[in-house]
Design a protein around this motif. Structure first.
Motif, mmCIF file in Angstrom:
data_model
loop_
_atom_site.group_PDB
_atom_site.id
_atom_site.type_symbol
_atom_site.label_atom_id
_atom_site.label_comp_id
_atom_site.label_asym_id
_atom_site.label_seq_id
_atom_site.Cartn_x
_atom_site.Cartn_y
_atom_site.Cartn_z
ATOM 1 N N ALA A 198 45.457 43.724 33.282
ATOM 2 C CA ALA A 198 45.251 42.296 33.029
ATOM 3 C C ALA A 198 43.819 41.892 33.362
ATOM 4 N N THR A 199 43.270 42.451 34.430
ATOM 5 C CA THR A 199 41.871 42.190 34.768
ATOM 6 C C THR A 199 40.949 42.684 33.669
ATOM 7 N N LEU A 200 41.236 43.866 33.134
ATOM 8 C CA LEU A 200 40.421 44.415 32.053
ATOM 9 C C LEU A 200 40.520 43.557 30.796
ATOM 10 N N GLU A 201 41.703 43.030 30.511
ATOM 11 C CA GLU A 201 41.878 42.145 29.355
ATOM 12 C C GLU A 201 41.079 40.861 29.531
ATOM 13 N N ASP A 202 41.127 40.281 30.728
ATOM 14 C CA ASP A 202 40.355 39.069 31.001
ATOM 15 C C ASP A 202 38.862 39.337 30.837
ATOM 16 N N PHE A 203 38.441 40.511 31.249
ATOM 17 C CA PHE A 203 37.028 40.878 31.139
ATOM 18 C C PHE A 203 36.604 40.990 29.672
ATOM 19 N N LEU A 204 37.404 41.650 28.849
ATOM 20 C CA LEU A 204 37.086 41.779 27.424
ATOM 21 C C LEU A 204 37.057 40.418 26.746
ATOM 22 N N ALA A 205 37.994 39.549 27.121
ATOM 23 C CA ALA A 205 38.023 38.205 26.551
ATOM 24 C C ALA A 205 36.762 37.425 26.915
ATOM 25 N N ALA A 206 36.269 37.615 28.146
ATOM 26 C CA ALA A 206 35.044 36.932 28.572
ATOM 27 C C ALA A 206 33.835 37.439 27.799
ATOM 28 N N LEU A 207 33.788 38.738 27.533
ATOM 29 C CA LEU A 207 32.713 39.299 26.705
ATOM 30 C C LEU A 207 32.741 38.695 25.304
ATOM 31 N N GLU A 208 33.924 38.659 24.705
ATOM 32 C CA GLU A 208 34.061 38.170 23.338
ATOM 33 C C GLU A 208 33.753 36.680 23.224
ATOM 34 N N ALA A 209 33.948 35.943 24.302
ATOM 35 C CA ALA A 209 33.651 34.514 24.312
ATOM 36 C C ALA A 209 32.192 34.232 24.660
ATOM 37 N N GLY A 210 31.441 35.271 25.010
ATOM 38 C CA GLY A 210 30.052 35.079 25.399
ATOM 39 C C GLY A 210 29.872 34.529 26.792
ATOM 40 N N GLU A 211 30.933 34.563 27.599
ATOM 41 C CA GLU A 211 30.863 34.018 28.958
ATOM 42 C C GLU A 211 30.141 34.973 29.908
ATOM 43 N N VAL A 212 30.188 36.265 29.621
ATOM 44 C CA VAL A 212 29.439 37.259 30.384
ATOM 45 C C VAL A 212 28.684 38.145 29.397
ATOM 46 N N THR B 219 43.089 56.495 38.452
ATOM 47 C CA THR B 219 43.051 57.004 37.090
ATOM 48 C C THR B 219 43.856 56.101 36.157
ATOM 49 N N ALA B 220 43.779 56.414 34.865
ATOM 50 C CA ALA B 220 44.545 55.645 33.887
ATOM 51 C C ALA B 220 46.037 55.738 34.164
ATOM 52 N N ALA B 221 46.467 56.884 34.636
ATOM 53 C CA ALA B 221 47.895 57.059 34.940
ATOM 54 C C ALA B 221 48.333 56.176 36.107
ATOM 55 N N ASP B 222 47.396 55.815 36.979
ATOM 56 C CA ASP B 222 47.716 55.001 38.150
ATOM 57 C C ASP B 222 47.556 53.501 37.905
ATOM 58 N N ALA B 223 46.910 53.133 36.794
ATOM 59 C CA ALA B 223 46.583 51.727 36.553
ATOM 60 C C ALA B 223 47.841 50.883 36.422
ATOM 61 N N ASP C 47 49.844 46.974 35.829
ATOM 62 C CA ASP C 47 49.738 45.847 34.902
ATOM 63 C C ASP C 47 48.669 44.856 35.363
ATOM 64 N N ASP C 48 48.529 44.676 36.661
ATOM 65 C CA ASP C 48 47.500 43.778 37.195
ATOM 66 C C ASP C 48 46.101 44.303 36.889
ATOM 67 N N HIS C 49 45.930 45.618 37.042
ATOM 68 C CA HIS C 49 44.641 46.214 36.715
ATOM 69 C C HIS C 49 44.298 45.985 35.245
#
Length: 276
Positions: free
Chosen positions: A29-43, A19-23, A25-27
């Motif tokens: 960070a993965t989500l941040e990298d994913f959003l950055a890839a979307l915004e860059a058009g990489e995925v 859950t969100a309560a269990d997430a 910093d590493d989790h």
């Protein structure tokens, strides 16, 4: 590990009860990298393979994880206070690529891609996972829904709605291919595919539940408008016309598609006649 495998691992953990309560910093960070890839058009949430568009399930899973593993926070957008799991997208990179987003209500959510030399007129809304191509106009009061894929040099007329899709994850989103022009007030929903270089008349509803009468190939289609078409709404007789309660017949909406080339030729001929 790749970003895709990281998201797959996190998705499996979410299914097991994370859950969100269990997430950690590493989790996050993965989500941040994913959003950055979307915004860059990489995925992208969907990609074309041959003649068919296919949803990238893992990308949609990554988007859903951003909702499921983040806490809702108090945020601000100008003078407006709101509560959401995600902030809005940073837009400094848009100016570097010649893209404009006008003030007073243009909202781009995190995880949305906007290409070069595009224009977003206020008030417009572009949701997470959406892909807006180079040179595309998103006009006033337009909504580009989650995961919608809008091609290059597209014109979305004012007050146009492009529907979004997140679940089920295997469903393809709405696709508007390169060079399409949608008139004001159009609605495109439920994974409908608008073929490249088509012109759609204002207030047309494109959805898999409404038939497309393609007069070029003389066939009835559902869920797609072929490339190089001129499409507009007409009404055809409904089967409920025979009901005793209905006096004078009943009609249902349909989409009629003709050749863009023929329509353009006719318009040119009329213009020439007026000038003679």
């Amino acid at each position: 590990m790749s970003l895709q495998s990281d998201i797959a691992d996190l998705w499996a953990r979410k299914q097991e009860g994370l859950t969100a309560a269990d997430a950690t910093d590493d989790h996050l960070a993965t989500l941040e990298d994913f959003l950055a890839a979307l915004e860059a058009g990489e995925v992208r949430a969907a990609e074309k393979s041959g003649d068919e568009w296919e949803a990238n399930e893992w990308v949609k899973q990554g988007i859903l994880l951003n909702f499921g593993l983040r806490e809702t926070e108090a945020r601000e957008y100008g003078d407006v206070a709101y509560h959401d799991v995600l902030p809005l997208r940073e837009t400094a990179d848009l100016a570097e690529r010649g893209t404009r987003n006008t003030p007073d209500g243009t909202v781009i959510r995190r995880g949305a891609y906007v290409g070069s030399d595009a224009i977003l007129m206020s008030p417009a809304f572009v949701n997470i996972g959406a892909h807006v191509g180079d040179g595309t106009l998103v006009d006033s009061c337009d909504t580009v829904g989650s995961c919608a894929q809008i091609g290059d040099d597209v014109k979305l007329g004012a007050n146009t709605l492009i529907g979004g899709v997140l679940e089920p994850v295997e469903d393809a989103p709405v696709i508007v291919e390169d060079g399409v022009s949608l008139g004001a007030g159009c609605r495109v929903t439920s994974g409908f595919v608008v073929g490249e270089n088509s012109v759609v008349g204002e207030n047309t509803l494109l959805t898999p539940r409404i038939p497309v009468y393609d007069l070029v190939e003389e066939e009835v289609l559902y869920g797609e408008l072929p490339p190089e078409r001129r499409a507009f709404t007409r009404f055809v007789e409904s089967s409920v016309s025979d009901h005793d309660l209905i006096d004078g017949g009943a009609y249902k909406p349909a989409v009629v598609a003709t050749s863009v080339e023929e329509e353009t030729l006719e318009a040119t001929e009329r213009e020439d006649a007026l000038r003679e």
